[in-house]
Design a protein around this motif. Structure first.
Motif, short mmCIF file in Angstrom:
data_model
loop_
_atom_site.label_atom_id
_atom_site.label_comp_id
_atom_site.label_asym_id
_atom_site.label_seq_id
_atom_site.Cartn_x
_atom_site.Cartn_y
_atom_site.Cartn_z
N LYS A 264 94.14 67.24 6.92
CA LYS A 264 95.20 68.10 6.38
C LYS A 264 96.52 67.32 6.29
O LYS A 264 97.25 67.41 5.30
CB LYS A 264 95.37 69.33 7.26
N ILE A 265 96.82 66.53 7.31
CA ILE A 265 98.04 65.73 7.31
C ILE A 265 97.99 64.69 6.20
O ILE A 265 98.97 64.49 5.47
CB ILE A 265 98.27 65.08 8.69
N SER A 266 96.85 64.04 6.05
CA SER A 266 96.68 63.06 4.97
C SER A 266 96.90 63.71 3.62
O SER A 266 97.61 63.16 2.76
CB SER A 266 95.28 62.44 5.05
N GLU A 267 96.31 64.85 3.41
CA GLU A 267 96.46 65.58 2.15
C GLU A 267 97.92 65.94 1.89
O GLU A 267 98.43 65.78 0.78
CB GLU A 267 95.60 66.85 2.19
N THR A 268 98.61 66.39 2.93
CA THR A 268 100.02 66.75 2.79
C THR A 268 100.87 65.52 2.42
O THR A 268 101.74 65.61 1.55
CB THR A 268 100.54 67.36 4.11
N CYS A 269 100.59 64.39 3.07
CA CYS A 269 101.34 63.17 2.75
C CYS A 269 101.17 62.78 1.29
O CYS A 269 102.13 62.38 0.63
CB CYS A 269 100.86 62.02 3.63
N HIS A 270 99.95 62.92 0.77
CA HIS A 270 99.69 62.55 -0.62
C HIS A 270 100.28 63.55 -1.60
O HIS A 270 100.84 63.16 -2.63
CB HIS A 270 98.19 62.40 -0.85
N LYS A 271 100.18 64.83 -1.29
CA LYS A 271 100.69 65.87 -2.21
C LYS A 271 102.21 65.86 -2.29
O LYS A 271 102.78 65.95 -3.36
CB LYS A 271 100.23 67.26 -1.74
N GLU A 272 102.85 65.80 -1.13
CA GLU A 272 104.30 65.96 -1.10
C GLU A 272 105.06 64.64 -1.21
O GLU A 272 106.28 64.65 -1.36
CB GLU A 272 104.70 66.69 0.19
N ALA A 273 104.36 63.53 -1.12
CA ALA A 273 104.99 62.20 -1.19
C ALA A 273 106.19 62.11 -0.25
O ALA A 273 107.26 61.66 -0.62
CB ALA A 273 105.39 61.87 -2.62
N GLU A 274 105.98 62.60 0.96
CA GLU A 274 107.01 62.59 1.99
C GLU A 274 106.37 62.13 3.30
O GLU A 274 105.20 62.39 3.55
CB GLU A 274 107.58 64.00 2.21
#
Length: 88
Positions: free
Chosen positions: A16-26
């Motif tokens: 989930k954290i990996s996905e968030t990093c890729h989606k939000e570019a933050e």
């Protein structure tokens, strides 16, 4: 707003954290015992930051050279040199 998560979330919710990093570019800030410990970000975001740092470093060198009265070349002269080099 920065995302701040405890280190246990990194272990338990990595995908989930990996996905968030890729989606939000933050980046996501990870805490350990309530204090900042790590920053997690996507490789693409890291490479973008690295490219900016490289550019800023080159600009700082150019500014220092300009302040030290290093020889300069006008844009027109530079473009003419490039065209001659690659069209020859």
């Amino acid at each position: 707003m920065p995302k701040i998560l405890p280190i246990s979330d990194l272990r338990n919710n990595f995908n989930k954290i990996s996905e968030t990093c890729h989606k939000e570019a933050e980046p996501i800030y990870i805490t350990k015992n309530g204090k900042g410990d790590l920053v997690v970000m996507s490789l693409a975001y890291f490479e973008q930051l690295q490219a900016k740092l490289d550019l800023y470093e080159k600009l700082a060198v150019a500014e220092a050279e300009k302040l030290n009265c290093a020889p300069t070349v006008s844009h027109d002269e530079f473009m003419k040199t490039l065209r001659n080099k690659y069209n020859a």
